[in-house]
Design a protein around this motif. Structure first.
Motif, PDB file in Angstrom:
ATOM      1  N   ASP A  90       0.886  -1.163   0.000  1.00 36.45           N
ATOM      2  CA  ASP A  90       0.000   0.000   0.000  1.00 36.45           C
ATOM      3  C   ASP A  90       0.921   1.210   0.000  1.00 36.45           C
ATOM      4  O   ASP A  90       1.690   1.412   0.943  1.00 36.45           O
ATOM      5  CB  ASP A  90      -0.869  -0.043   1.270  1.00 36.45           C
ATOM      6  CG  ASP A  90      -1.629   1.246   1.567  1.00 36.45           C
ATOM      7  OD1 ASP A  90      -1.371   2.294   0.933  1.00 36.45           O
ATOM      8  OD2 ASP A  90      -2.489   1.221   2.482  1.00 36.45           O
ATOM      9  N   HIS A  92       1.035   5.327  -0.047  1.00 39.19           N
ATOM     10  CA  HIS A  92       0.153   6.480   0.187  1.00 39.19           C
ATOM     11  C   HIS A  92       0.196   7.471  -0.985  1.00 39.19           C
ATOM     12  O   HIS A  92      -0.521   8.460  -0.965  1.00 39.19           O
ATOM     13  CB  HIS A  92       0.507   7.154   1.513  1.00 39.19           C
ATOM     14  CG  HIS A  92       0.063   6.379   2.720  1.00 39.19           C
ATOM     15  ND1 HIS A  92       0.040   6.922   3.985  1.00 39.19           N
ATOM     16  CD2 HIS A  92      -0.385   5.101   2.857  1.00 39.19           C
ATOM     17  CE1 HIS A  92      -0.404   6.018   4.856  1.00 39.19           C
ATOM     18  NE2 HIS A  92      -0.656   4.908   4.193  1.00 39.19           N
ATOM     19  N   HIS A 127       3.778   0.488   2.711  1.00 32.67           N
ATOM     20  CA  HIS A 127       3.834  -0.563   3.731  1.00 32.67           C
ATOM     21  C   HIS A 127       3.021  -1.768   3.275  1.00 32.67           C
ATOM     22  O   HIS A 127       2.140  -1.663   2.425  1.00 32.67           O
ATOM     23  CB  HIS A 127       3.325  -0.045   5.082  1.00 32.67           C
ATOM     24  CG  HIS A 127       1.913   0.482   5.082  1.00 32.67           C
ATOM     25  ND1 HIS A 127       0.815  -0.332   5.189  1.00 32.67           N
ATOM     26  CD2 HIS A 127       1.431   1.753   5.002  1.00 32.67           C
ATOM     27  CE1 HIS A 127      -0.287   0.417   5.183  1.00 32.67           C
ATOM     28  NE2 HIS A 127       0.051   1.691   5.056  1.00 32.67           N
TER      29      HIS A 127
ATOM     30  N   HIS C 235      -6.346   9.072   8.282  1.00 32.50           N
ATOM     31  CA  HIS C 235      -5.825   8.750   6.943  1.00 32.50           C
ATOM     32  C   HIS C 235      -6.916   8.107   6.094  1.00 32.50           C
ATOM     33  O   HIS C 235      -7.667   7.269   6.591  1.00 32.50           O
ATOM     34  CB  HIS C 235      -4.648   7.775   7.101  1.00 32.50           C
ATOM     35  CG  HIS C 235      -4.202   7.145   5.803  1.00 32.50           C
ATOM     36  ND1 HIS C 235      -3.595   7.865   4.799  1.00 32.50           N
ATOM     37  CD2 HIS C 235      -4.292   5.869   5.344  1.00 32.50           C
ATOM     38  CE1 HIS C 235      -3.330   7.057   3.775  1.00 32.50           C
ATOM     39  NE2 HIS C 235      -3.735   5.851   4.084  1.00 32.50           N
ATOM     40  N   HIS C 286      -4.382   5.691  11.635  1.00 35.15           N
ATOM     41  CA  HIS C 286      -3.285   4.858  11.127  1.00 35.15           C
ATOM     42  C   HIS C 286      -2.414   4.265  12.243  1.00 35.15           C
ATOM     43  O   HIS C 286      -1.363   3.673  11.963  1.00 35.15           O
ATOM     44  CB  HIS C 286      -2.439   5.648  10.129  1.00 35.15           C
ATOM     45  CG  HIS C 286      -1.836   4.828   9.022  1.00 35.15           C
ATOM     46  ND1 HIS C 286      -0.860   3.882   9.243  1.00 35.15           N
ATOM     47  CD2 HIS C 286      -2.075   4.793   7.690  1.00 35.15           C
ATOM     48  CE1 HIS C 286      -0.504   3.339   8.082  1.00 35.15           C
ATOM     49  NE2 HIS C 286      -1.231   3.852   7.128  1.00 35.15           N
TER      50      HIS C 286
HETATM   51 CU   LIG Z   1      -1.251   3.297   5.179  1.00 36.27          CU
END
Ligand SMILES: [Cu+2]
Ligand SMILES: [Cu+2]
Ligand SMILES: [Cu+2]
Ligand SMILES: [Cu+2]
Ligand SMILES: [Cu+2]
Ligand SMILES: [Cu+2]
Ligand code: NA
Ligand code: NA
Ligand code: NA
Ligand code: NA
Ligand code: NA
Ligand code: NA
Ligand SMILES: [Zn+2]
Ligand SMILES: [Zn+2]
Ligand SMILES: [Zn+2]
Ligand SMILES: [Zn+2]
Ligand SMILES: [Zn+2]
Ligand SMILES: [Zn+2]
Ligand SMILES: [Zn+2]
Ligand SMILES: [Zn+2]
Ligand SMILES: [Zn+2]
Lengths: 305, 305, 305
Positions: A90, A92, A127, C235, C286
C-alpha cells in the motif's frame, strides 16, 4: 525462558541512510518501473538478539522510491520463495483500492504488477497491508516513496533517509536470544524496542557508524514512521529543523525553525537542516524513554570547524 | 507499603506562571549571561505526597530564559553541593553537541560555562540530558528559552508561562507518603501523575490560586512540554487559541482559531488568547484522564464584565 | 465471567455520516436555536456485545450543529427522565465558563438553556464536561459544531461526518455479553475498542454499509476525535487529503497533499478529498492495531469508472 539466537540470513538489516536516488533530471513525466521483493528473514536487532523480520528488499526501511509528479509507475512486487506469509504493498502515493494492496497481493514465489499515476507531490509511506498489517509493519515492512514536485526540490549537499518502527517481542530489551513476536504487546501498544532503521542504534558508532557531513553543509532528511502505533516526536539533538513539510505533504507553506515535529504512524516528513558547528547531531523521537530504554538513535556527524 | 512523607526542602516547587522576563528593549544583539543552578530536593506533589524532584533553580518548569535572535549567551550551570547525581543542560536553541549538554556536565558542587549564539527565533525547551535523561526530566529538569525575533513579538497585556511533565512513581495518585521513582512505569510510558508546573493542580484555588486577568485583556502563553514521553493536547477550556506557533517555531504562518494544539514531548508552543467574558479559562492537556485522574490543571481567571 | 448481553434501547447508535445540515444560505448573522437531549441507553458495539452508552440525541457522535460566524446560539440541553447521572455540554466554539458546561448542567428530567455568540470559524468538538468527563465522552458524549466563516466554505459534492472515541470495558474485544465500563483501563489509556461512529466497523458492509460517492466527486469530511485520551492519525486508505485545516481551525493556510493528519483528543479537522478512481476509500486512525484489533474502520465507496 528465551530461545537461543537464530542463525541470521543477512549481516545487516538497517537501510543505509545515504542510499537515496539522485534528484530527478527530467522536465516531463515518464513511465518508471519499480520492483520490490518481499522477504522474511532472520537478522540481529543488536548483537545477541535475533528476530524474524519482514522486509522489502532485505532492509528496514525498504528502498526509497523516487518519482516525479505526473509519472506513471509500473510497480512490481515479488515474494521470495522461502516466505511463509502473503504480502502486498500500500503506497500512500497511490489512488486506488488499498493504495495498491489489492492488486499486489503475492503468495510465496509469486509476482504481481500494477500501474499507478503519481498525481500529488510529497514524501509518502509505503507498507504491507495484509489483514495482520500491524504485525507486518512492526516487523519491518515499510518504506518511503518521494514524489517530487514538477519543479523539483531545492539543492542540498546531502539527502538522508531514516525510518522508525516499533518491535513487539516476548523478550525484554537487550535480552539475549531469539525474540518472538508478541501480539498482546502490540495490541496494548507497548513495544519492546523502538528503532531507527530497524536495528538498535544502527547508525551510530556502536554498529555501522554515523553519517558524516561537513560543517557548512545542508541536508534534507526523508523520515518515515512505520509505527504501526506510536507517534514520533522527531528532533535533531544539537540542531533544529530549518524547514519542515508537516506529514510529508508538499503544497502548503513549510514550518520554520521547528525543534520537534510530529510524524504520525503511517506518515512521513521532509525536514531540512544545516551544520554550523562540528560534532554529532543525534536524530531521535523525543519521547525519550524510547531513546534511553528502547534502542532508538541515529547520528549525523558534522566534521570540520 | 508506602513510606511516610519526607521533610520538604522548599514550600513550593511550582513555577509562578506570571514570572516572565520583560520583552527585550534592544534593536541590536548583545552578550547575555544566564546562570542556572541544578538542585535535587524534596517537595510536595500535593498535600501529604512528597517526591524527590530535580530542578533548575528550585522550580518546575525552570526559569523562562529570554534572549534575542543574534544574542551571544554565556550559559553557566552549577550543581548544588548536596546533589547526588551529575546534571547538565541541553537547550533546543543551541547548535552544538547535545545542545550544550557535553559542555555543561556538572558533578555536585561544580560549575561549567559555555557560550552559544541564538541563531533562530522561537520558544524552545531546555532540559537535563545526562544518560538517564528521561528520569531527570520526569523529575522536573526542564524549562523554556524564548529567542525573540529581531522585531520582537506583538504587545500583549499578559505573558504567562506553563510547563507539563509526567511523574512516574511507585505509589498511586494521591496516595499519602513519599513516592519513589518507578523506572518500569516510565519505560511503559504509564505515569502516576501528569502535572502542570510540577505539582497537582498548583495554579488553581486548591493551591496557589489562579492567574488573574481582566476582561478585555490579551495574553500570550509560553508552554513547554518536558514529557519525557507524552504528547500534550493543549487546550484552553472556555476559550480558543487565537494564534498558535506550532511547536514554538517562529518563521512560518501561525495557525488561527485553534482549539487544541499538539505539543510534543521535547517541544513548546507560543499561543495567544483574549478574554471577552468573565470567568475561568482552564488550561489542560485534552487527554482528559490526565485531568480527571492525574492532577493536570491550571486556571486563568478573567475578572470584570 | 461476563454478563449476558442486555436488551437494547435502540437498534443503532452510529451516526449517519451523510446526515450533515445544508450549507448556510445567509449573508448576515442570525439567532439560531439548537436543542440536544442527553440520554443513557444500551446498544450494541457489535452483534452480541452491548454497552451502556451516553449520548447526545441517541447517536455517536451527536448531531453535527451548523452555524455561521457571528450567529447567536440559544443552546438548550435536556436530560432524559430515565437517566441516572448529571450531564452538560462544553462546546469549543463557546467563550465562557466550561464552554457552556456550567450553564447547562442538567439532572435527569431537567432542561437548561444558555446563549452564546459564535465568534470564530472552524470545526469544534462539543462534549459532556461533568467531573467524570472522560467516562462520559468515552461512552459517546461528544459531537461537532461547525462555525462557517462569513463567506462560507467551497462547494463540494458530499459533506461527511465521522467521530472517533475509545471504549474502556471490563471485557475483551468481541467478547460476547454486556461490557461494563473499566475505570482502571481508562486511567491507563488502554481501551478495549477504538471506534468510528460509536460501533465496531459501523460504516462498512459488515453493518450499515459504506457511504457511496461517484468517481469524479469531491467530498469534505468533518471529523471529530472525542478521545478521551488517544490522538488519531486520520488517513484515507487509497486516497489523500487534498486540503486539511489542522485541528479544525479556519483562518490559517490549509495544509495540502496530506496523507495522515493528527487530530488530538478534544479536537477536530476539516479535510477534503476527491475520487479519481472507483473502489473503497477506508477512513482509519493509522495507529493500525486500533484498526486490526479494536474495531476502527469506515468506508467510502466510489462508484463508476
Ligand atoms: Cu497506510
Ligand atoms: Cu507483509
Ligand atoms: Cu539532571
Ligand atoms: Cu531535547
Ligand atoms: Cu454526561
Ligand atoms: Cu474540551
Ligand atoms: Na499502552
Ligand atoms: Na517484550
Ligand atoms: Na502504555
Ligand atoms: Na505509580
Ligand atoms: Na498503558
Ligand atoms: Na477491556
Ligand atoms: Zn558534505
Ligand atoms: Zn534536545
Ligand atoms: Zn545558519
Ligand atoms: Zn490585565
Ligand atoms: Zn473544552
Ligand atoms: Zn501547519
Ligand atoms: Zn474577540
Ligand atoms: Zn456523488
Ligand atoms: Zn485529482
Amino acid at each position: 525462558h528465551m530461545n537461543d539466537p537464530q542463525m541470521t540470513d543477512v549481516d545487516r538489516i538497517a537501510a543505509d541512510p545515504t542510499d537515496v536516488p539522485d534528484p530527478i533530471d527530467r522536465s516531463s513525466p515518464a513511465t518508471v518501473n519499480v520492483e520490490l521483493e518481499t522477504r522474511e528473514l532472520v537478522a540481529e536487532v543488536e548483537p545477541g538478539v535475533t528476530y524474524t523480520y519482514m522486509t522489502f528488499d532485505n532492509q528496514v526501511p525498504g528502498p526509497l522510491i523516487r518519482v516525479r509528479k505526473g509519472d506513471t509507475v509500473n510497480m512490481t512486487v515479488t515474494s521470495h520463495e522461502d516466505n511463509t506469509m502473503p504480502h502486498n504493498i500500500d503506497l500512500h502515493a497511490v489512488r486506488g483500492p488499498g493504495g495498491g494492496a489489492e492488486a499486489s497481493m503475492v503468495a510465496p514465489g509469486e509476482t504481481e504488477t500494477f500501474q499507478f499515476k503519481a498525481t500529488y507531490p510529497g514524501a509518502f509511506i509505503y507498507h504491507c497491508a495484509v489483514p495482520n498489517l500491524d504485525y507486518h509493519i512492526a516487523s519491518g515492512m515499510y518504506g518511503l516513496i518521494l514524489v517530487e514536485p514538477e519543479d523539483g526540490l531545492p539543492e542540498v549537499d546531502h539527502e538522508l533517509y531514516f525510518g522508525q518502527n516499533e518491535l513487539y517481542t516476548t523478550g525484554d530489551v537487550s535480552q539475549d536470544g531469539h525474540h518472538d513476536f508478541d501480539m498482546d504487546a502490540m495490541t496494548a501498544e507497548e513495544p519492546t524496542y523502538v528503532l531507527m532503521n530497524g536495528e538498535s542504534r544502527a547508525i551510530t558508532e556502536n554498529r555501522y557508524g554515523p553519517v558524516t557531513v561537513d560543517v557548512g553543509d545542508t541536508a534534507r532528511v526523508y523520515f518515515v514512521n512505520g509505527g504501526p502505533n506510536l507517534t514520533s516526536s522527531f528532533h535533531p539533538i544539537g540542531c533544529v529543523w530549518d524547514e519542515v513539510h508537516p506529514q510529508g505533504g508538499i503544497g502548503g507553506p513549510p514550518h520554520r525553525n521547528i525543534q520537534t515535529t510530529p510524524v504520525m504512524p503511517g506518515s512521513a516528513t521532509i525536514a531540512t537542516m544545516h551544520f554550523e558547528v562540528p560534532g554529532p547531531v543525534k536524530l531521535v523521537d523525543h519521547a525519550l524513554s524510547r531513546v534511553a530504554r528502547k534502542g532508538l538513535l541515529a547520528v549525523v556527524e558534522a566534521e570540520g570547524d
